[in-house]
Design a protein around this motif. Structure first.
Motif, mmCIF file in Angstrom:
data_model
loop_
_atom_site.group_PDB
_atom_site.id
_atom_site.type_symbol
_atom_site.label_atom_id
_atom_site.label_comp_id
_atom_site.label_asym_id
_atom_site.label_seq_id
_atom_site.Cartn_x
_atom_site.Cartn_y
_atom_site.Cartn_z
ATOM 1 N N GLU A 347 -82.252 30.861 14.415
ATOM 2 C CA GLU A 347 -81.125 30.669 15.323
ATOM 3 C C GLU A 347 -81.544 30.628 16.787
ATOM 4 O O GLU A 347 -80.888 29.975 17.612
ATOM 5 C CB GLU A 347 -80.092 31.787 15.126
ATOM 6 N N ILE A 348 -82.630 31.305 17.153
ATOM 7 C CA ILE A 348 -83.080 31.294 18.550
ATOM 8 C C ILE A 348 -84.469 30.660 18.670
ATOM 9 O O ILE A 348 -85.122 30.771 19.718
ATOM 10 C CB ILE A 348 -83.108 32.721 19.126
ATOM 11 N N GLU A 349 -84.923 30.009 17.586
ATOM 12 C CA GLU A 349 -86.222 29.325 17.564
ATOM 13 C C GLU A 349 -87.365 30.273 17.918
ATOM 14 O O GLU A 349 -88.274 29.924 18.670
ATOM 15 C CB GLU A 349 -86.216 28.128 18.520
ATOM 16 N N LEU A 350 -87.304 31.489 17.371
ATOM 17 C CA LEU A 350 -88.359 32.470 17.581
ATOM 18 C C LEU A 350 -89.304 32.462 16.397
ATOM 19 O O LEU A 350 -88.880 32.595 15.248
ATOM 20 C CB LEU A 350 -87.758 33.868 17.748
ATOM 21 N N VAL A 351 -90.595 32.308 16.676
ATOM 22 C CA VAL A 351 -91.619 32.348 15.640
ATOM 23 C C VAL A 351 -92.755 33.231 16.133
ATOM 24 O O VAL A 351 -93.341 32.972 17.193
ATOM 25 C CB VAL A 351 -92.156 30.940 15.303
ATOM 26 N N LEU A 352 -93.058 34.285 15.384
ATOM 27 C CA LEU A 352 -94.190 35.158 15.685
ATOM 28 C C LEU A 352 -95.272 34.927 14.647
ATOM 29 O O LEU A 352 -95.062 35.178 13.468
ATOM 30 C CB LEU A 352 -93.761 36.628 15.676
ATOM 31 N N LEU A 369 -86.689 44.524 20.003
ATOM 32 C CA LEU A 369 -87.075 45.118 21.282
ATOM 33 C C LEU A 369 -88.574 44.979 21.525
ATOM 34 O O LEU A 369 -89.006 44.706 22.653
ATOM 35 C CB LEU A 369 -86.671 46.597 21.316
ATOM 36 N N LYS A 370 -89.380 45.152 20.460
ATOM 37 C CA LYS A 370 -90.825 44.974 20.594
ATOM 38 C C LYS A 370 -91.166 43.529 20.934
ATOM 39 O O LYS A 370 -92.069 43.260 21.734
ATOM 40 C CB LYS A 370 -91.539 45.394 19.304
ATOM 41 N N VAL A 371 -90.456 42.583 20.318
ATOM 42 C CA VAL A 371 -90.675 41.167 20.623
ATOM 43 C C VAL A 371 -90.373 40.894 22.090
ATOM 44 O O VAL A 371 -91.127 40.204 22.794
ATOM 45 C CB VAL A 371 -89.791 40.279 19.720
ATOM 46 N N LYS A 372 -89.268 41.443 22.569
ATOM 47 C CA LYS A 372 -88.876 41.241 23.967
ATOM 48 C C LYS A 372 -89.920 41.804 24.920
ATOM 49 O O LYS A 372 -90.323 41.148 25.888
ATOM 50 C CB LYS A 372 -87.514 41.903 24.203
ATOM 51 N N ASP A 373 -90.383 43.035 24.633
ATOM 52 C CA ASP A 373 -91.405 43.650 25.488
ATOM 53 C C ASP A 373 -92.714 42.878 25.426
ATOM 54 O O ASP A 373 -93.399 42.718 26.444
ATOM 55 C CB ASP A 373 -91.638 45.101 25.064
ATOM 56 N N ASN A 374 -93.066 42.387 24.229
ATOM 57 C CA ASN A 374 -94.314 41.652 24.062
ATOM 58 C C ASN A 374 -94.301 40.356 24.860
ATOM 59 O O ASN A 374 -95.295 39.985 25.498
ATOM 60 C CB ASN A 374 -94.552 41.370 22.581
ATOM 61 N N ILE A 375 -93.158 39.654 24.837
ATOM 62 C CA ILE A 375 -93.050 38.390 25.573
ATOM 63 C C ILE A 375 -93.107 38.647 27.077
ATOM 64 O O ILE A 375 -93.749 37.906 27.830
ATOM 65 C CB ILE A 375 -91.763 37.649 25.187
ATOM 66 N N LYS A 376 -92.464 39.705 27.529
ATOM 67 C CA LYS A 376 -92.507 40.034 28.957
ATOM 68 C C LYS A 376 -93.914 40.381 29.398
ATOM 69 O O LYS A 376 -94.363 39.959 30.466
ATOM 70 C CB LYS A 376 -91.569 41.211 29.239
ATOM 71 N N PHE A 395 -86.792 31.084 30.247
ATOM 72 C CA PHE A 395 -87.073 32.453 29.836
ATOM 73 C C PHE A 395 -85.826 33.327 29.952
ATOM 74 O O PHE A 395 -85.569 34.177 29.092
ATOM 75 C CB PHE A 395 -88.209 33.036 30.686
ATOM 76 N N ARG A 396 -85.044 33.130 31.010
ATOM 77 C CA ARG A 396 -83.839 33.941 31.181
ATOM 78 C C ARG A 396 -82.857 33.697 30.030
ATOM 79 O O ARG A 396 -82.272 34.633 29.488
ATOM 80 C CB ARG A 396 -83.184 33.618 32.527
ATOM 81 N N ASN A 397 -82.696 32.449 29.651
ATOM 82 C CA ASN A 397 -81.784 32.122 28.542
ATOM 83 C C ASN A 397 -82.285 32.716 27.233
ATOM 84 O O ASN A 397 -81.486 33.179 26.400
ATOM 85 C CB ASN A 397 -81.627 30.609 28.405
ATOM 86 N N PHE A 398 -83.599 32.713 27.044
ATOM 87 C CA PHE A 398 -84.149 33.256 25.807
ATOM 88 C C PHE A 398 -83.936 34.766 25.733
ATOM 89 O O PHE A 398 -83.553 35.301 24.682
ATOM 90 C CB PHE A 398 -85.636 32.930 25.687
ATOM 91 N N PHE A 399 -84.159 35.470 26.839
ATOM 92 C CA PHE A 399 -83.935 36.920 26.845
ATOM 93 C C PHE A 399 -82.462 37.244 26.627
ATOM 94 O O PHE A 399 -82.130 38.245 25.986
ATOM 95 C CB PHE A 399 -84.424 37.527 28.165
ATOM 96 N N SER A 401 -80.444 35.483 24.775
ATOM 97 C CA SER A 401 -80.184 35.289 23.344
ATOM 98 C C SER A 401 -80.690 36.471 22.531
ATOM 99 O O SER A 401 -80.072 36.861 21.531
ATOM 100 C CB SER A 401 -80.844 33.990 22.863
ATOM 101 N N LEU A 402 -81.803 37.096 22.943
ATOM 102 C CA LEU A 402 -82.281 38.299 22.258
ATOM 103 C C LEU A 402 -81.304 39.452 22.454
ATOM 104 O O LEU A 402 -81.035 40.216 21.523
ATOM 105 C CB LEU A 402 -83.665 38.692 22.791
ATOM 106 N N ASP A 403 -80.765 39.578 23.671
ATOM 107 C CA ASP A 403 -79.804 40.650 23.940
ATOM 108 C C ASP A 403 -78.537 40.480 23.099
ATOM 109 O O ASP A 403 -77.937 41.467 22.657
ATOM 110 C CB ASP A 403 -79.444 40.669 25.429
ATOM 111 N N LYS A 404 -78.121 39.245 22.860
ATOM 112 C CA LYS A 404 -76.938 39.005 22.033
ATOM 113 C C LYS A 404 -77.179 39.453 20.597
ATOM 114 O O LYS A 404 -76.281 39.988 19.937
ATOM 115 C CB LYS A 404 -76.569 37.519 22.060
#
Length: 462
Positions: A347-352, A369-376, A395-399, A401-404
């Motif tokens: 849904e947010i095109e996230l691939v780790l 939360l770990k994904v968010k911290d890792n990307i930052k 990047f702002r839009n992606f963060f 979408s993670l918060d949502k």
């Protein structure tokens, strides 16, 4: 936060902090004309990275300018290796933060820039320009003393100019034992195809260069002193008490480690080289398998690490788990992600990719939360003043979408694909099937067996 001169090297523009504090001005001697100039010093924070000390010098007499960036925080627990493939003009403009311990290489031209006493905030193009400027200045003098050597230098300068024109692809490699260097990424939530970032444990020599421990010769003596304490000394008595405690717990080598027992192994601290203790415990995850919990703590430097490893053998088949997150309770599900697993949130095109985040045992919410911290952490320039408008918006839009996803109001899918079959998402209806979760087992292909090292382990029976 910065301006740019004609050579493409970034010079910080110092201004007030958010709390109103301004840069400190110090009178210092100009290295060019030897007259008095002014050095401005400012402690600031690069967004989503860490604190740095920015120092900028300017001489009103001759116009000479220089800048320096030093880490303002602590040295990282691990060093970092960064590799970037440069093929376009936008790659040349990627921001680069280099600490004073960073070594930069461009293998295509056999260029190596050793660590210096000054950190700097620059670009990929700025690094090349800095080398070309230094060589151009010395080549004028070399031309008189060694014409043949000057010709070779001129040919090397032409080669560097070719790299700047992007007529050919080249790699730039950064190795920083302090872990305080960074290179700008362009795609949030996705592994930048042109950047490879890998953390490593520092060697004894690298720790000594950073001032974290004694030189290697002294470090090598520490294990022998720790293993053979003298009778009657405080250290020897402590060693004996520890051995007795371990024996009472049933952790001696001749005893079998029980489910509720902790195994203590002595090893050297990867940060300072002092003797420390690594504790391991077997833990059973209901309806899955055993895992090994490992924790290390150093009493001397405070270094701590913890890790979760799946126990037992590699599964005969790969395991793909698809979880449909429909409410906030699903965010509390436990998840075990091994270092061979891939995580995908379509849904947010996230691939780790495999290896990202390492082996972790957390919840769905904790993983996000770990994904968010890792990307930052991996993209310190994403939302800074130097970031391009498009990149900043992306990047702002992606963060957001993670918060949502973390609110629990958004429905989304978590796909956990592990070829080794060692990853797990909690089934809230166990032992009955979970209506929101699908588990698929599949046969690994030859490439996956090769990556897991299974191909070399297969033995034929006579």
């Amino acid at each position: 936060m910065e301006g740019e001169n004609q050579e493409g090297v970034i010079f910080p523009t110092l201004r007030e902090n958010a709390d109103g504090s301004s840069a400190t001005e110090v009178e210092s001697l100009c290295m060019n004309c030897h007259k008095d100039g002014v050095t401005k010093i400012l402690l600031t924070k690069i967004p989503f990275f860490k604190e740095v000390v920015i120092m900028a010098f300017e001489c009103d007499h001759c116009g000479y300018r220089s800048s320096d960036v030093q880490p303002g925080g602590q040295i990282g627990q691990l060093g970092v290796d960064i590799l970037c493939k440069v093929s376009t003009e936008s790659d040349l403009q990627r921001s680069v933060l280099l600490s004073d311990s960073a070594v930069v290489k461009i293998p295509e031209v056999e260029l190596e820039i050793p660590s210096s006493k000054r950190g700097r905030l620059t670009t990929v193009e700025g690094i090349i320009n800095e080398v070309m400027d230094n060589l151009s200045e010395t080549n004028e003098e070399l031309r008189k003393a060694d014409p043949e050597g000057a010709t070779k230098v001129a040919a090397f300068l032409a080669r560097l100019a070719m790299l700047k024109s992007c007529t050919e692809e080249f790699d730039i490699e950064i190795r920083d034992p302090s872990g305080n260097s960074a290179l700008e990424g362009l795609e949030p939530g996705k592994q930048d195809p042109k950047i490879r970032r890998k953390e490593f444990k520092r060697s004894a020599v690298e720790n000594a260069l950073l001032g974290l421990q004694h030189p290697p010769d002294d470090v090598e003596d520490q294990p022998r002193d720790a293993e053979e304490p003298h009778e009657g000394t405080a250290e020897g008595e402590k060693e004996n008490r520890t051995a007795e405690t371990e024996k009472d717990k049933g952790t001696a080598e001749d005893d079998e480690v029980g489910e509720d027992e902790i195994m203590i192994l002595r090893e050297m601290c990867p940060s300072c080289g002092a003797p420390g203790e690594s504790r391991m415990k077997m833990q059973m995850i209901p309806f899955f398998k055993e895992v090994i919990l490992m924790a290390f703590a150093c009493d001397k430097c405070g270094y701590r690490s913890n890790e979760v490893k799946p126990g037992g053998q590699i599964a005969d088949m790969g395991r793909k788990t698809v979880l449909h997150v429909t409410n906030k309770e699903d965010l509390s599900r436990d998840i075990l992600k091994s270092d061979t697993a891939i995580i995908d949130i379509p849904e947010i095109e996230l691939v780790l990719e495999a290896g990202t985040l390492g082996s972790v045992f957390t919840t769905i919410e904790g993983m996000i939360l770990k994904v968010k911290d890792n990307i930052k952490q991996a993209n310190p320039f994403a939302l800074g003043d130097s970031a391009a408008t498009d990149s900043k918006s992306k990047f702002r839009n992606f963060f957001q979408s993670l918060d949502k996803l973390l609110t629990g109001d958004e429905r989304f899918t978590v796909i956990l694909d592990d070829p080794a079959g060692n990853s797990f998402i909690q089934n809230l209806y166990a032992p009955d099937p979970d209506p929101e979760m699908e588990i698929q087992e599949y046969d690994r292909d030859e490439e996956q067996d090769e990556e897991l090292g299974i191909t070399d382990l297969k033995l034929s029976q006579a």
